[in-house]
Design a protein around this motif. Structure first.
Motif, PDB file in Angstrom:
ATOM      1  N   ARG A  78       0.829  -1.195   0.000  1.00  0.00           N
ATOM      2  CA  ARG A  78       0.000   0.000   0.000  1.00  0.00           C
ATOM      3  C   ARG A  78       0.866   1.249   0.000  1.00  0.00           C
ATOM      4  NH1 ARG A  78      -5.055  -0.037  -1.808  1.00  0.00           N
ATOM      5  NH2 ARG A  78      -6.401  -1.458  -0.685  1.00  0.00           N
ATOM      6  N   ALA A  79       0.309   2.336  -0.448  1.00  0.00           N
ATOM      7  CA  ALA A  79       1.091   3.551  -0.651  1.00  0.00           C
ATOM      8  C   ALA A  79       1.825   3.990   0.612  1.00  0.00           C
ATOM      9  CB  ALA A  79       0.187   4.672  -1.131  1.00  0.00           C
ATOM     10  N   ALA A  80       1.147   3.973   1.748  1.00  0.00           N
ATOM     11  CA  ALA A  80       1.795   4.446   2.967  1.00  0.00           C
ATOM     12  C   ALA A  80       2.982   3.578   3.332  1.00  0.00           C
ATOM     13  CB  ALA A  80       0.792   4.461   4.115  1.00  0.00           C
ATOM     14  N   ALA A  81       2.823   2.271   3.184  1.00  0.00           N
ATOM     15  CA  ALA A  81       3.929   1.364   3.498  1.00  0.00           C
ATOM     16  C   ALA A  81       5.030   1.495   2.475  1.00  0.00           C
ATOM     17  CB  ALA A  81       3.428  -0.073   3.547  1.00  0.00           C
TER      18      ALA A  81
ATOM     19  N   GLU B 251       5.301  11.043  -7.729  1.00  0.00           N
ATOM     20  CA  GLU B 251       6.322  10.764  -6.730  1.00  0.00           C
ATOM     21  C   GLU B 251       5.669  10.382  -5.402  1.00  0.00           C
ATOM     22  OE1 GLU B 251       9.279  13.712  -6.220  1.00  0.00           O
ATOM     23  OE2 GLU B 251       9.755  13.879  -8.349  1.00  0.00           O
ATOM     24  N   ASP B 252       4.496  10.923  -5.151  1.00  0.00           N
ATOM     25  CA  ASP B 252       3.725  10.574  -3.961  1.00  0.00           C
ATOM     26  C   ASP B 252       2.927   9.312  -4.272  1.00  0.00           C
ATOM     27  OD1 ASP B 252       2.024  10.321  -1.820  1.00  0.00           O
ATOM     28  OD2 ASP B 252       1.316  12.387  -1.850  1.00  0.00           O
ATOM     29  N   ALA B 253       3.314   8.200  -3.679  1.00  0.00           N
ATOM     30  CA  ALA B 253       2.683   6.919  -3.996  1.00  0.00           C
ATOM     31  C   ALA B 253       1.248   6.816  -3.521  1.00  0.00           C
ATOM     32  CB  ALA B 253       3.508   5.776  -3.384  1.00  0.00           C
ATOM     33  N   SER B 254       0.782   7.791  -2.734  1.00  0.00           N
ATOM     34  CA  SER B 254      -0.603   7.771  -2.290  1.00  0.00           C
ATOM     35  C   SER B 254      -1.536   8.404  -3.312  1.00  0.00           C
ATOM     36  CB  SER B 254      -0.752   8.493  -0.945  1.00  0.00           C
ATOM     37  OG  SER B 254      -0.478   9.875  -1.077  1.00  0.00           O
ATOM     38  N   VAL B 255      -0.985   8.929  -4.389  1.00  0.00           N
ATOM     39  CA  VAL B 255      -1.785   9.569  -5.432  1.00  0.00           C
ATOM     40  C   VAL B 255      -1.978   8.590  -6.585  1.00  0.00           C
ATOM     41  CG1 VAL B 255      -1.889  11.454  -7.108  1.00  0.00           C
ATOM     42  CG2 VAL B 255      -0.971  11.862  -4.816  1.00  0.00           C
ATOM     43  N   GLY B 256      -3.210   8.449  -7.038  1.00  0.00           N
ATOM     44  CA  GLY B 256      -3.474   7.606  -8.202  1.00  0.00           C
ATOM     45  C   GLY B 256      -3.505   6.135  -7.855  1.00  0.00           C
ATOM     46  N   TYR B 257      -2.689   5.361  -8.534  1.00  0.00           N
ATOM     47  CA  TYR B 257      -2.712   3.915  -8.392  1.00  0.00           C
ATOM     48  C   TYR B 257      -1.303   3.365  -8.596  1.00  0.00           C
ATOM     49  CZ  TYR B 257      -2.480   4.125 -13.455  1.00  0.00           C
ATOM     50  OH  TYR B 257      -2.074   4.410 -14.746  1.00  0.00           O
TER      51      TYR B 257
END
Length: 412
Positions: A16-19, A137-143
């Motif tokens: 997951r993005a946060a991890a 660059e922010d993995a919490s954005v999109g997919y």
């Protein structure tokens, strides 16, 4: 532009993005950061003044105590050299989410895929290669799109494994979410599952002895649905179909090495590993690939592959090897210097003095937002080779870059 020429990012499938953000290691921002060009041939190192500690200073032919396992790793690297990059599947996927990732054991294929019964589900599994990418660059954005290929010892093993792995499904925080089967008209043999609440889709498509694995984690949709109670989006089947199509096209002509021939795969076909500073026993400073990759394969490692493709093309990079650092082979000496002009520049790194006897080395200390970044980096060019090393300790990074330079200088 960012790059991963430091400690490699940990590669877990479907994190997951946060991890995933917490696992990013030494990703450096380098575009427009005031690099200091060096003219090739201005100075050379003094081998008599170098402090190399206990590191090797001579080229060494690599050996392995487990030829069979090493053969599986080398076979996985062959996949990495041809598999598509994320942005070649979808131009939006401009940022890699993980480094080159050869996996020969089920725990390396983990993340959110249920691997509790991998040994039974994937009988005949030989090796695999995985990569992932996301739009920001922010993995919490999109997919995040994760793409992998698994090699099996037979076509029947591949077909059976695709069905069994799909049945095992996802495993999230110790529970198995509800999934729905999905059918693709373009890939009727593909085993596809969809977890609507978690906004995750996974597909296993058997192609001969290979299984193409594609997973789409719609991180942003999941977070929006959880925060605001908005109905989940439909399964992203169109993207999964495209990922399978592009990957299958790249695999045209790829012939898996017969299982009884894996141990005979050449360990160092380009002579790169013998020139690469070996990683000392017990070194935990990277989760790197134990071998060499070509230019395309290395683009799975760097953070912004499109930018680095341009740099690799401009400087003629054709091979990259890993040991106690990275060794890059460029077109010629001036290209090696040009490569380091970009690779050693970062707004998050402050230049420090080079080690004694090696005035051409470019060394720096990291001051940036990534808590996992190695604090010390050094870079040096010798002939057509450009080397990067990193360490937690300044003296150690000095010894590593000095030893790497000595190995190149002692190559007769």
């Amino acid at each position: 532009m960012r790059h991963g020429f430091g400690r490699l990012r940990s590669a877990r499938i479907g994190v997951r993005a946060a991890a995933a953000a917490a696992l990013v290691i030494s990703v450096l921002a380098v575009a427009g950061c005031g690099s200091e060009p060096h003219a090739a041939g201005q100075q050379t190192g003094d081998l008599n003044k170098l402090d190399t500690g206990g590191y090797s200073t001579k080229p060494q032919d690599p050996t392995t105590s487990d030829p069979a396992k090493r053969g599986r790793i080398l076979e996985g690297l062959r996949l990495g050299n041809i598999l598509p990059l994320g942005f070649e599947i979808d131009p939006m996927l401009a940022h890699n989410g993980s480094g080159a990732h050869v996996f020969t054991e089920p725990n390396s294929f983990g993340g959110y895929i249920n691997i509790d019964h991998f040994a039974d589900d994937a009988r005949g599994f030989v090796t695999g290669f995985a990569t992932s990418a996301h739009p920001s660059e922010d993995a919490s954005v999109g997919y995040t799109l994760t793409n992998a290929v698994l090699i099996f010892d037979s076509e029947s093993s591949a077909t059976s494994a695709a069905a069994a792995l799909a049945r095992s499904g996802f495993s999230l925080a110790g529970k198995r979410p509800e999934t729905l089967p999905v059918q693709s008209s373009q890939h009727p043999a593909a085993q596809i599952i969809w977890a609507p609440v978690e906004q995750k889709l996974a597909a296993w498509d058997p192609v001969g002895k290979l299984v193409i694995f594609t997973m789409i984690d719609q991180v942003e949709n999941y977070e929006v649905e959880r925060a605001f109670g908005i109905s989940p989006e439909p399964a992203p089947l169109t993207l999964a179909d495209k990922a399978i199509d592009v990957t299958a096209d790249r695999l045209n002509g790829f012939q898996p090495t017969p299982s009884d021939k894996l141990a005979a795969l050449p360990l160092d076909p380009d002579g790169m590993l013998r020139l690469t500073l070996p990683r000392p026993a017990g070194d935990q400073t990277s989760e790197a690939f134990p071998g060499t990759l070509n230019q395309h394969g290395m683009l799975h490692i760097v953070a912004n592959p499109a930018d680095y493709r341009a740099l690799f093309d401009r400087t003629g990079v054709d091979s990259v090897s890993d040991g106690a650092g990275f060794l890059v082979r460029t077109r010629d000496a001036s290209s090696a210097e040009a490569f380091l002009d970009t690779a050693s520049a970062s707004r998050f790194q402050q230049r420090i003095e080079p080690p004694a006897g090696l005035p051409t080395a470019r060394c720096s200390k990291y001051y940036g937002p990534d808590d996992h970044a190695a604090p010390f980096h050094c870079y040096v060019a010798y002939g057509r080779y450009a080397a990067t090393v990193w360490s937690q300790q300044q003296q150690d990074v000095y010894q590593r870059i000095s030893a790497q330079y000595a190995i190149l200088a002692n190559n007769n």
